[in-house]
Design an enzyme around this catalytic site. Sequence first.
Site, PDB file in Angstrom:
ATOM      1  N   ARG A 129       2.366   4.423  18.049  1.00  0.00           N
ATOM      2  CA  ARG A 129       0.942   4.737  18.069  1.00  0.00           C
ATOM      3  C   ARG A 129       0.219   4.032  19.218  1.00  0.00           C
ATOM      4  NH1 ARG A 129      -0.827   3.819  11.951  1.00  0.00           N
ATOM      5  NH2 ARG A 129       1.188   2.759  11.790  1.00  0.00           N
ATOM      6  N   LYS A 157       0.820  -1.219   0.000  1.00  0.00           N
ATOM      7  CA  LYS A 157       0.000   0.000   0.000  1.00  0.00           C
ATOM      8  C   LYS A 157       0.851   1.264   0.000  1.00  0.00           C
ATOM      9  CE  LYS A 157      -0.821   0.534   4.981  1.00  0.00           C
ATOM     10  NZ  LYS A 157      -1.851   0.699   6.017  1.00  0.00           N
ATOM     11  N   ARG A 211      -7.975   8.396   4.083  1.00  0.00           N
ATOM     12  CA  ARG A 211      -9.070   7.470   3.775  1.00  0.00           C
ATOM     13  C   ARG A 211      -9.819   7.101   5.054  1.00  0.00           C
ATOM     14  NH1 ARG A 211      -9.048   2.470   4.885  1.00  0.00           N
ATOM     15  NH2 ARG A 211      -6.790   2.526   5.209  1.00  0.00           N
ATOM     16  N   ARG A 212      -9.086   6.759   6.104  1.00  0.00           N
ATOM     17  CA  ARG A 212      -9.739   6.439   7.376  1.00  0.00           C
ATOM     18  C   ARG A 212     -10.420   7.665   7.961  1.00  0.00           C
ATOM     19  NH1 ARG A 212      -4.337   3.316   9.187  1.00  0.00           N
ATOM     20  NH2 ARG A 212      -4.759   1.284   8.248  1.00  0.00           N
ATOM     21  N   ARG A 263       0.664   9.801  14.167  1.00  0.00           N
ATOM     22  CA  ARG A 263       1.791   9.349  13.356  1.00  0.00           C
ATOM     23  C   ARG A 263       2.717   8.472  14.185  1.00  0.00           C
ATOM     24  NH1 ARG A 263       4.042  12.110   9.367  1.00  0.00           N
ATOM     25  NH2 ARG A 263       5.212  10.163   9.202  1.00  0.00           N
TER      26      ARG A 263
END
Length: 330
Positions: free
Chosen positions: A156, A81, A132-133, A150
């Site tokens: 995270r 991706k 997108r999320r 980030r």
Amino acid sequence: MTELVVRIGTRSSELALRQARQVAAALAERGVASELVEYTTIGDRILDRPLNAIGEKGLFTAELEADLIAGRTDCAVHSLKDLPTADPDGLTIVALLEREDPRDALVVGPNTTARTLLELPKGAKVGTSSLRRRAQLRALRPDFDVCELRGNVGTRLRKIDAGEVDAALLAAAGLRRLGLGDRIVAFMDPPDWISAPGQGAIAVQARANDARMTAILVALDHAHTRFAVTAERALLAALEGGCQVPIGACTTYEVKYGPMLHGIIASIDGVSVVRGGLPINAADPASSGRELARQLHAAGGAGILEELREELAATAAARAAEKAAAQGAT
């Protein structure tokens, strides 16, 4: 004769190293020795700005690709991706390993009892670094405070546990590869929620003219994975999307229709959303990606994309002006 040792380029994050070691193990099973060459990419170094604000292509791939082209490594391992849909001159994706779970996953902090997005309280802080999320979160729950989150997976998770956000969305594949699948409280299932094209797949990139390396690496290619991601990435390519545009595509397998491609185009604020799906052409999966892209474009996606590109152009112009001003002040 000197034994061949394949030099594998990889990012230095824990997840990237796990993925590269998976490739190394697959090579070892075939009697091929390898060594890892680690890189810190621009996307790893700049953590104080959203990905779409950095304004660079190949944020997590450029350094690896440059050394691969120069012959300092023999192949490079990427999360698919992260790779643009167009191969750089001289490089190609030789192998795609068997895909992990391609879905997004919900992770919550220690003080959060919710087990689905819908159970999160009004105004909950939800972290993500993905446009997108972000767009799908805002479409589903406009009341959320969607925050930039980030860093690598470990960073995270520490931010979640420290209470910087109430919950976050991460790729299920990354969590599972790191042995952190127990942190997942819910999976975001298609077609209601669409993940990134190619999510969960590991790509092995090599020089297009390196016949010896191609012959070694092609044995790692997983046909089922290549079929699905070919359709997904064809949709992304047809819409000229990237990490700066909220476009999703994922494949499901249904009893009645067989493999199905689902896609989404959304505005960043989640107000405008266009969705669609169609069966994948078994003989030409890329054609299905292009056809679904055409349908989404015609159903209103064209207007969303035009607005997004105008916003991006304005942002890029402002960034260039700031850079020029800074250079003039020195």
